[in-house]
Design a protein around this motif. Sequence first.
Motif, short mmCIF file in Angstrom:
data_model
loop_
_atom_site.label_atom_id
_atom_site.label_comp_id
_atom_site.label_asym_id
_atom_site.label_seq_id
_atom_site.Cartn_x
_atom_site.Cartn_y
_atom_site.Cartn_z
N GLY A 107 41.49 22.14 41.29
CA GLY A 107 42.07 23.03 42.27
C GLY A 107 41.56 24.46 42.17
O GLY A 107 41.87 25.29 43.01
N PHE A 108 40.82 24.78 41.12
CA PHE A 108 40.33 26.15 40.93
C PHE A 108 39.26 26.49 41.96
O PHE A 108 38.33 25.74 42.19
CB PHE A 108 39.76 26.30 39.52
CG PHE A 108 39.00 27.57 39.32
CD1 PHE A 108 39.65 28.78 39.32
CD2 PHE A 108 37.62 27.54 39.15
CE1 PHE A 108 38.94 29.95 39.13
CE2 PHE A 108 36.93 28.70 38.96
CZ PHE A 108 37.59 29.90 38.95
N ARG A 109 39.39 27.62 42.61
CA ARG A 109 38.37 28.11 43.55
C ARG A 109 37.93 29.50 43.09
O ARG A 109 38.75 30.42 43.03
CB ARG A 109 38.94 28.18 44.97
CG ARG A 109 37.90 28.57 46.00
CD ARG A 109 38.46 28.39 47.39
NE ARG A 109 39.54 29.30 47.66
CZ ARG A 109 39.34 30.56 48.10
NH1 ARG A 109 38.12 31.02 48.27
NH2 ARG A 109 40.37 31.36 48.34
N SER B 229 55.61 30.59 41.98
CA SER B 229 54.48 31.10 42.77
C SER B 229 53.38 31.64 41.87
O SER B 229 52.18 31.47 42.15
CB SER B 229 54.97 32.20 43.72
OG SER B 229 55.88 31.68 44.65
N ASP C 129 41.40 37.45 47.91
CA ASP C 129 41.49 36.65 46.69
C ASP C 129 41.06 37.46 45.48
O ASP C 129 41.67 37.37 44.40
CB ASP C 129 40.63 35.39 46.83
CG ASP C 129 41.20 34.41 47.84
OD1 ASP C 129 42.37 34.58 48.23
OD2 ASP C 129 40.47 33.48 48.24
N ARG D 137 46.97 28.62 38.53
CA ARG D 137 46.14 27.41 38.64
C ARG D 137 44.99 27.62 39.63
O ARG D 137 43.88 27.16 39.44
CB ARG D 137 47.02 26.22 39.08
CG ARG D 137 48.01 25.76 38.05
CD ARG D 137 48.66 24.45 38.48
NE ARG D 137 49.69 24.06 37.53
CZ ARG D 137 50.98 24.36 37.65
NH1 ARG D 137 51.39 25.07 38.71
NH2 ARG D 137 51.85 23.96 36.75
N ARG D 138 45.30 28.31 40.70
CA ARG D 138 44.29 28.54 41.75
C ARG D 138 43.10 29.33 41.22
O ARG D 138 41.95 29.04 41.54
CB ARG D 138 44.94 29.29 42.90
CG ARG D 138 43.98 29.62 44.03
CD ARG D 138 44.69 30.41 45.11
NE ARG D 138 43.79 30.76 46.19
CZ ARG D 138 44.14 31.52 47.22
NH1 ARG D 138 45.37 32.01 47.29
NH2 ARG D 138 43.26 31.80 48.17
N TYR D 139 43.39 30.33 40.39
CA TYR D 139 42.31 31.18 39.88
C TYR D 139 41.84 30.78 38.49
O TYR D 139 40.95 31.43 37.94
CB TYR D 139 42.75 32.65 39.87
CG TYR D 139 43.11 33.18 41.24
CD1 TYR D 139 42.17 33.14 42.26
CD2 TYR D 139 44.37 33.67 41.52
CE1 TYR D 139 42.48 33.61 43.53
CE2 TYR D 139 44.70 34.14 42.78
CZ TYR D 139 43.76 34.10 43.79
OH TYR D 139 44.06 34.55 45.04
N THR E 147 36.49 33.28 42.72
CA THR E 147 36.43 34.46 43.57
C THR E 147 35.16 35.23 43.27
O THR E 147 34.64 35.18 42.16
CB THR E 147 37.64 35.37 43.34
OG1 THR E 147 37.69 35.74 41.96
CG2 THR E 147 38.93 34.68 43.72
N VAL F 98 51.38 28.76 40.49
CA VAL F 98 50.46 28.23 41.51
C VAL F 98 49.19 29.07 41.59
O VAL F 98 48.07 28.57 41.65
CB VAL F 98 51.16 28.16 42.89
CG1 VAL F 98 50.14 27.83 43.98
CG2 VAL F 98 52.27 27.13 42.87
N LYS F 99 49.38 30.39 41.57
CA LYS F 99 48.21 31.29 41.65
C LYS F 99 47.39 31.25 40.37
O LYS F 99 46.15 31.38 40.42
CB LYS F 99 48.68 32.71 41.95
CG LYS F 99 49.30 32.86 43.33
CD LYS F 99 49.70 34.29 43.62
CE LYS F 99 50.40 34.39 44.98
NZ LYS F 99 49.50 34.03 46.10
N ARG G 235 43.56 38.30 42.34
CA ARG G 235 43.26 37.88 40.97
C ARG G 235 43.25 39.06 40.02
O ARG G 235 43.78 38.97 38.91
CB ARG G 235 41.89 37.18 40.95
CG ARG G 235 41.46 36.82 39.54
CD ARG G 235 40.21 36.01 39.50
NE ARG G 235 39.82 35.74 38.14
CZ ARG G 235 39.04 34.75 37.76
NH1 ARG G 235 38.54 33.93 38.68
NH2 ARG G 235 38.73 34.58 36.49
#
Length: 473
Positions: free
Chosen positions: A393-395, A452, A421, A458-460, A397, A455-456, A425
């Motif tokens: 799930g990491f995208r 929240s 993004d 994990r995203r970063y 930046t 979630v962020k 971050r």
Amino acid sequence: MKSFSTPRKTVGDLDADAAAALISAAADVALILDDKGVIRDVAFSNEELAREFAAHGSWLGQPWLETVARDSRPKVEELSRGEGAKGGRWRHVNQVSAEGASIPILYTTAPIGKAGRIVVFGRDLRPVSRLQQRLVEVQQSMERDYSRLRQAETRYRLLFQMSPDPVMVLDGTTQRVTEANPAAMRLFGKDQRRSVGRPVAEAFAGESRAAVQALLASVRAAGRGDDVRARLAEDGSEVTVSASTFRQEGALLFLLRISAPDSGAVALPPAKSKLLKLVEQVPDAFVVTGPDGRVLTANAAFIEMIEAPGEDQVRGEPLDRWLGVQDVEAEVLFSHLRNRGSVRLYTSTLRGEHGLRTEVEISAVTVMNGGKACFGFAMRDVGARIRPAQGAGFRPTRSVEQLTELIGRVPLKDLVREATDAIERLCIEAALELSGDNRASAAEMLGLSRQSLYVKLRRYGLGDLGAEPGEAG
């Protein structure tokens, strides 16, 4: 010396003031000497000379002999005594200035009155000396330029004679040979020694003469023309003929070069062959395109990145078929290369034939080949730098510099999302650092719920989500 024939009638009775005015006007410097050679009066009509001899008042009462340089004293003695005192001869005398410098002056003398007095007329020779010095400098400069021209002519004539390709100089009007190197003379067969003065068409077979004539006409009209294929009259072999024009002494001349069609295939030295093998086997992708952006050659790494079967399937295809996410990206890259000649560390994406995408960093350069621009691209896979080991799930930046490079290559809305993004971050990282990696405190700082924030994170791909330091118990 010839004097006035009737001075009493033409000049009349002159008083002392009129005579003094005439004397001072007749020379840059004038001296009045008594019968012993002592200076009794001085006059200057040259202001520059008067400044040089600012202390000329001290000359009064001194022998003229003592005011000149030592090497000029014999000349002064000759001018102020004996036959010299009667005038008629000009002598170069170095007069000593107030600062002790020697100033060249051309002197002559003439008797005046009946008391044995002499008037000395002097002309400043410095303008003449400067002119002579300038003339010498110009002459020396011309000699140096002429020597360089002779040396350059020798070098180019030696190159002309040693060239393995036939080269001829033709008269622009008659198209007759005015000069030919040994290789060109051999094209005329048995009469090669008489090649100078013959029409150039005699060196080619009958069916090729029209093509050569058309080439010369095109070069004469437009200044350039495309190379043509022709056959030689001597042995019928096929050659490539190229021509250019130049002017010499107002006359138009052609420079004609004849080469074998495959003369461009030159055997490479061992070092160059090793370099080509290295480029072929290097893990970074390497591709060369023509001025139209179509692939001329590519190494194995590039073919692997775009998932192509082989180089034959790649050659002749446009590079933008695989390069960039947006259609405009390749256009921007080629435009930059045409304008600046090179590109360094350009971030982009290679798209494979079967959907594989590879993040690459491109360095490119423009080179000339046969008068046309070609582009060479070195592409390095940088996906490993930004592809983390954390979950799928990491995208990643992009940095500010990378975002700047994307301008013109991706839509504005994508740029805004990327910038948002990046800022988000940075804020999360700063909050975690300020809170000592306490996520509850960091979430409170940011005005987020803990869920929240997770979630962020994990995203970063930030932090170790399996543990929560500072939150135990």
